[in-house]
Design a protein around this motif. Structure first.
Motif, PDB file in Angstrom:
ATOM      1  N   SER A  65     -37.671  48.201   4.106  1.00 60.36           N
ATOM      2  CA  SER A  65     -36.725  48.753   3.088  1.00 60.36           C
ATOM      3  C   SER A  65     -36.246  50.005   3.273  1.00 60.36           C
ATOM      4  CB  SER A  65     -37.470  48.613   1.688  1.00 60.36           C
ATOM      5  OG  SER A  65     -38.640  49.546   1.829  1.00 60.36           O
ATOM      6  N   MET A  66     -36.929  50.990   3.755  1.00 66.02           N
ATOM      7  CA  MET A  66     -36.740  52.349   4.047  1.00 66.02           C
ATOM      8  C   MET A  66     -35.743  52.471   5.330  1.00 66.02           C
ATOM      9  SD  MET A  66     -37.946  54.562   1.903  1.00 66.02           S
ATOM     10  CE  MET A  66     -37.830  56.101   3.002  1.00 66.02           C
ATOM     11  N   THR A  67     -35.855  51.632   6.323  1.00 62.47           N
ATOM     12  CA  THR A  67     -35.006  51.410   7.392  1.00 62.47           C
ATOM     13  C   THR A  67     -33.743  50.857   7.240  1.00 62.47           C
ATOM     14  OG1 THR A  67     -37.003  51.237   9.005  1.00 62.47           O
ATOM     15  CG2 THR A  67     -34.905  50.464   9.823  1.00 62.47           C
ATOM     16  N   GLN A  71     -30.203  52.985   7.336  1.00 61.78           N
ATOM     17  CA  GLN A  71     -29.047  52.626   8.213  1.00 61.78           C
ATOM     18  C   GLN A  71     -27.949  51.888   7.553  1.00 61.78           C
ATOM     19  OE1 GLN A  71     -29.818  50.079  11.481  1.00 61.78           O
ATOM     20  NE2 GLN A  71     -30.855  48.406  10.414  1.00 61.78           N
ATOM     21  N   GLU A  72     -28.162  51.393   6.370  1.00 60.20           N
ATOM     22  CA  GLU A  72     -27.052  50.485   5.459  1.00 60.20           C
ATOM     23  C   GLU A  72     -26.844  49.335   6.239  1.00 60.20           C
ATOM     24  OE1 GLU A  72     -23.922  53.477   4.599  1.00 60.20           O
ATOM     25  OE2 GLU A  72     -25.203  54.344   2.980  1.00 60.20           O
ATOM     26  N   SER A  73     -27.702  48.963   6.969  1.00 60.98           N
ATOM     27  CA  SER A  73     -27.497  47.317   7.496  1.00 60.98           C
ATOM     28  C   SER A  73     -28.725  46.424   7.572  1.00 60.98           C
ATOM     29  CB  SER A  73     -27.230  47.668   8.928  1.00 60.98           C
ATOM     30  OG  SER A  73     -27.066  46.329   9.689  1.00 60.98           O
ATOM     31  N   LEU A  74     -28.686  45.350   7.422  1.00 59.38           N
ATOM     32  CA  LEU A  74     -29.897  44.401   7.579  1.00 59.38           C
ATOM     33  C   LEU A  74     -30.531  44.285   8.783  1.00 59.38           C
ATOM     34  CD1 LEU A  74     -28.899  41.460   5.086  1.00 59.38           C
ATOM     35  CD2 LEU A  74     -30.604  43.314   4.706  1.00 59.38           C
ATOM     36  N   VAL A  83     -38.080  53.686  10.364  1.00 64.10           N
ATOM     37  CA  VAL A  83     -38.691  54.813   9.228  1.00 64.10           C
ATOM     38  C   VAL A  83     -39.773  54.182   8.839  1.00 64.10           C
ATOM     39  CG1 VAL A  83     -37.799  56.032   7.335  1.00 64.10           C
ATOM     40  CG2 VAL A  83     -36.063  55.417   8.824  1.00 64.10           C
ATOM     41  N   SER A  84     -40.768  54.837   8.563  1.00 64.56           N
ATOM     42  CA  SER A  84     -42.023  54.720   8.106  1.00 64.56           C
ATOM     43  C   SER A  84     -41.940  54.592   6.460  1.00 64.56           C
ATOM     44  CB  SER A  84     -43.140  55.585   8.223  1.00 64.56           C
ATOM     45  OG  SER A  84     -43.019  56.828   7.785  1.00 64.56           O
TER      46      SER A  84
END
Length: 219
Positions: A65-67, A71-74, A83-84
């Motif tokens: 979810s954070m990643t 980056q605003e992409s799935l 990202v952790s």
């Protein structure tokens, strides 16, 4: 948009570490800050289920979810920062010849196999089993357990999302020799299950090996 693969200048024969992981097998190893990790889809359309943990605080693991939010992409590809849960930057994808990697489909389990396919599949080997086995073998002062299994990355797997929000597991977009390369931004531990899935047509019902290579960073 046409995807232009980002090729690495690193040559596999010059890597500091190399290991083939057969379908159904797992892999768990510490990757130091500055090191480069390459995962290779040797025959094409294989799924490499992968999780990352901060080496000094394994409870702080990769966050889908954070990643996605960052980056605003799935989907993951070149330039993506992993990202952790705490928001720490763990790794960066620096090269990618596939172009799209799933971060929402999750790992197969005996239970999900019964839902996705049929009840009789409950005894079949699944990625969650491999994750648990590798964590039990990993020499660390941290007591890894099933509580540490978070939503994972499926490198090389194609899971499109329909406009209404439904997921679909499609034929892969990867090919023989395609790879993804990541630079460690912190000391991390990588956990991989090379998916043994015999029910998903994405790999023509024939799971195949992947290869892991590591280049040491500058000291």
């Amino acid at each position: 948009m046409v995807f232009i693969p980002t090729l690495s200048e690193k040559k596999s024969e010059n890597s500091d570490y190399k290991k083939e992981i057969l379908a159904g097998d797992g892999f768990m190893k510490r990757i130091n800050k500055g090191d480069t990790l390459r995962i290779v889809d040797q025959a094409g359309n294989q799924a490499a289920d992968t999780l990352f943990f901060l080496a000094d605080d394994p409870a702080d693991h990769y966050s889908a979810s954070m990643t996605i939010q960052e980056q605003e992409s799935l989907y993951l590809s070149t330039g993506t920062i992993l990202v952790s849960e705490s928001g720490k930057k763990m790794l960066k994808i620096t090269a990618d010849t596939c172009g799209q990697h799933d971060t929402i489909g999750g790992a197969c389990s005996c239970q999900s196999n019964t839902v996705r396919y049929q009840r009789e599949k409950v005894s079949m080997h699944a990625c969650r089993d491999t994750f648990m086995l590798e964590m039990s073998r990993f020499a660390s002062g941290y007591p890894f357990s099933k509580r540490d299994l978070a939503p994972n990355i499926n490198f090389f797997m194609n899971v499109p999302v329909a406009p209404e929000g439904c997921l679909d597991f499609k034929d892969g977009v990867s090919g023989a020799g395609f790879y993804v390369e990541l630079e460690a931004l912190e000391d991390v531990v990588v956990l991989i299950s090379n998916c043994p899935q015999l029910n998903n047509p994405c790999n023509a019902y024939n799971p195949t090996p992947i290869e892991v290579l590591i280049w040491k960073g500058e000291a």
